[in-house]
Design a protein around this motif. Sequence first.
Motif, short mmCIF file in Angstrom:
data_model
loop_
_atom_site.label_atom_id
_atom_site.label_comp_id
_atom_site.label_asym_id
_atom_site.label_seq_id
_atom_site.Cartn_x
_atom_site.Cartn_y
_atom_site.Cartn_z
N ARG A 5 58.23 40.86 40.50
CA ARG A 5 56.98 40.15 40.83
C ARG A 5 56.31 40.99 41.90
NH1 ARG A 5 56.11 33.95 42.80
NH2 ARG A 5 53.97 34.24 43.46
N THR A 7 53.00 41.88 44.20
CA THR A 7 51.76 41.35 44.75
C THR A 7 51.14 42.41 45.65
OG1 THR A 7 52.67 39.13 44.72
CG2 THR A 7 50.72 39.48 46.09
N LEU A 28 46.98 46.31 39.51
CA LEU A 28 46.64 45.67 40.79
C LEU A 28 45.28 46.16 41.23
CD1 LEU A 28 50.12 46.12 42.45
CD2 LEU A 28 49.16 44.02 41.54
N MET A 32 46.08 40.33 46.85
CA MET A 32 46.75 39.08 46.51
C MET A 32 46.86 38.85 45.01
SD MET A 32 47.53 38.60 49.49
CE MET A 32 48.60 37.22 49.25
N LYS A 33 46.60 39.87 44.21
CA LYS A 33 46.81 39.80 42.76
C LYS A 33 48.29 39.99 42.50
CE LYS A 33 45.70 40.78 38.36
NZ LYS A 33 45.08 40.04 37.37
N THR A 34 48.85 39.20 41.59
CA THR A 34 50.27 39.26 41.27
C THR A 34 50.45 39.62 39.80
OG1 THR A 34 50.77 37.60 42.93
CG2 THR A 34 52.42 37.97 41.25
N ARG A 72 49.83 28.62 44.68
CA ARG A 72 48.94 28.97 45.80
C ARG A 72 48.22 27.77 46.39
NH1 ARG A 72 47.39 33.23 42.34
NH2 ARG A 72 45.51 32.09 41.83
#
Length: 86
Positions: A5, A7, A28, A32-34, A72
């Motif tokens: 995972r 981020t 990416l 804060m994009k995962t 989130r």
Amino acid sequence: MSYFRITLVRSGIGLPKRTQGVLKALGLRQRMKTVFYPVTPEVAGQIMRVKELVAVREVDRPLTKEELKAERRPDPGFYLESAVPR
């Protein structure tokens, strides 16, 4: 099967094109994009290239878009049990 995972915590602005290319290859594009990738040596090598910019955890399964959004969402801080009579 386990997954990484990944981020993006810090931006790649101002870094060499090679580093920005690795972030683009990982998908990416914004902070804060995962994203989720299977654990492979190739992906681990890409992560090592940008280890200062990303946060990585190993998880059992990738989360769906809805699960990430719910994760989130903060707690409301209070609960309204019933309306006050007026």
